[in-house]
Design an enzyme around this catalytic site. Structure first.
Site, PDB file in Angstrom:
ATOM      1  N   LYS A  15     -31.314 -28.942 -30.525  1.00 54.92           N
ATOM      2  CA  LYS A  15     -30.993 -27.861 -31.446  1.00 54.92           C
ATOM      3  C   LYS A  15     -29.740 -27.965 -32.185  1.00 54.92           C
ATOM      4  CE  LYS A  15     -30.623 -24.590 -28.177  1.00 54.92           C
ATOM      5  NZ  LYS A  15     -30.902 -25.418 -26.941  1.00 54.92           N
ATOM      6  N   ARG A 122     -25.303 -37.569 -22.455  1.00 55.29           N
ATOM      7  CA  ARG A 122     -25.032 -36.893 -23.694  1.00 55.29           C
ATOM      8  C   ARG A 122     -23.200 -37.231 -23.534  1.00 55.29           C
ATOM      9  NH1 ARG A 122     -26.971 -31.246 -25.694  1.00 55.29           N
ATOM     10  NH2 ARG A 122     -26.078 -30.339 -23.828  1.00 55.29           N
ATOM     11  N   ARG A 155     -19.387 -33.161 -21.287  1.00 55.78           N
ATOM     12  CA  ARG A 155     -19.312 -31.570 -21.115  1.00 55.78           C
ATOM     13  C   ARG A 155     -19.199 -31.531 -19.659  1.00 55.78           C
ATOM     14  NH1 ARG A 155     -23.484 -28.716 -25.054  1.00 55.78           N
ATOM     15  NH2 ARG A 155     -23.725 -27.505 -23.245  1.00 55.78           N
TER      16      ARG A 155
HETATM   17  P1  AMP Z   1     -25.148 -24.566 -25.086  1.00 60.12           P
HETATM   18  O1  AMP Z   1     -24.113 -25.264 -25.738  1.00 60.12           O
HETATM   19  O2  AMP Z   1     -25.699 -23.734 -26.108  1.00 60.12           O
HETATM   20  O3  AMP Z   1     -25.807 -25.189 -23.838  1.00 60.12           O
HETATM   21  O4  AMP Z   1     -24.256 -23.466 -24.410  1.00 60.12           O
HETATM   22  C1  AMP Z   1     -23.434 -23.925 -23.306  1.00 60.12           C
HETATM   23  C2  AMP Z   1     -23.122 -22.792 -22.293  1.00 60.12           C
HETATM   24  O5  AMP Z   1     -22.709 -21.446 -22.994  1.00 60.12           O
HETATM   25  C3  AMP Z   1     -24.425 -21.980 -21.502  1.00 60.12           C
HETATM   26  O6  AMP Z   1     -24.977 -22.820 -20.570  1.00 60.12           O
HETATM   27  C4  AMP Z   1     -23.954 -20.628 -21.348  1.00 60.12           C
HETATM   28  O7  AMP Z   1     -23.200 -20.694 -20.073  1.00 60.12           O
HETATM   29  C5  AMP Z   1     -22.968 -20.222 -22.550  1.00 60.12           C
HETATM   30  N1  AMP Z   1     -23.736 -19.735 -23.565  1.00 60.12           N
HETATM   31  C6  AMP Z   1     -24.126 -20.311 -24.817  1.00 60.12           C
HETATM   32  N2  AMP Z   1     -24.740 -19.387 -25.557  1.00 60.12           N
HETATM   33  C7  AMP Z   1     -25.067 -18.132 -24.767  1.00 60.12           C
HETATM   34  C8  AMP Z   1     -25.564 -17.048 -25.235  1.00 60.12           C
HETATM   35  N3  AMP Z   1     -26.291 -16.629 -26.430  1.00 60.12           N
HETATM   36  N4  AMP Z   1     -25.531 -16.056 -24.133  1.00 60.12           N
HETATM   37  C9  AMP Z   1     -24.814 -16.402 -23.068  1.00 60.12           C
HETATM   38  N5  AMP Z   1     -24.441 -17.450 -22.861  1.00 60.12           N
HETATM   39  C10 AMP Z   1     -24.292 -18.477 -23.537  1.00 60.12           C
END
Ligand code: AMP
Length: 208
Positions: A15, A122, A155
């Site tokens: 994404k 990653r 990360r």
């Molecule tokens: P991502 O970078 O999108 O994989 O997000 C990393 C982490 O941030 C996720 O595993 C969640 O813990 C938190 N997170 C990101 N977006 C959301 C969201 N829309 N709602 C709740 N938690 C989120």
């Protein structure tokens, strides 16, 4: 051209990468809740302190921390936006629909085994947010960001144990959005396999 795009798909489905490419070529503003939360954790803000334990566990951060923040950012962006990582629950999608019309929910479909390989290999840039893969999209110099020269890092939630929880969370909480946007006639699914550029060619045709 679609003006409001929601990127759907499990963690590691591409994404962020595909969203970045659309932004460079077509001038979208990408709003990534994951990036916003990581920035908050780095700066040790109140939000960051509250969000960290959920993120490290591969769980979702509670809606009351995320929905208001995202609504504010969407208002500021006031134009062509790509939402990466939001909405992640039906409740978030309902909150979003009260603010703006989604033109396209682009769903990147990738098998779980592939996702684990992608995520654990990653590496990310803490400064500009660029993302690399040690095998398929390695930085030119080992451990250094091509774009800004910062030292790359893994990360905290990109480890194998957390990835499995993130995939579980995705299936339970976020996958229902595929049906949600499908029923609204907004969903297009793309198979997220192949090279970044091959996938992008398919993505571009859908967006235009
Ligand atoms: P991502 O970078 O999108 O994989 O997000 C990393 C982490 O941030 C996720 O595993 C969640 O813990 C938190 N997170 C990101 N977006 C959301 C969201 N829309 N709602 C709740 N938690 C989120």
């Amino acid at each position: 051209m679609k003006s409001t795009i929601v990127l759907l798909g499990p963690p590691g489905s591409g994404k962020g990468t595909q969203g970045e490419k659309l932004c460079s070529e077509f001038g979208y503003v990408k709003l990534s809740t994951g990036d916003m939360l990581r920035e908050a954790v780095k700066n040790q803000t109140e939000l960051g302190k509250k969000a960290k334990e959920y993120m490290d566990a591969g769980a979702l951060v509670p809606n009351d921390l995320i929905i208001g923040l995202m609504k504010e950012k969407i208002k500021e962006a006031n134009g062509k936006v790509i939402l990466d990582g939001f909405p992640r629950t039906i409740e978030q999608a309902d909150a979003l629909s009260g603010q703006l019309e989604v033109d396209l929910a682009l769903n990147l479909d990738v098998a779980d085994e592939e996702l684990v390989k992608r995520i654990t290999m990653r590496r990310s840039c803490p400064d500009c947010g660029a993302v690399y893969h040690l095998l398929w999209n390695a930085p030119k110099a080992d451990g250094v960001c091509d774009k800004c020269g910062a030292k790359l890092y893994q990360r905290d939630d990109d480890t194998e144990a957390t990835v499995l929880n993130r995939l579980k969370t995705y299936r339970e909480k976020t996958l229902p959005l595929v049906e949600y946007y499908g029923k609204k006639g907004k969903l297009v699914t793309v198979e997220g396999v192949g090279s970044i550029d091959e996938i992008y060619e398919k993505v571009k045709k859908i967006v235009q």
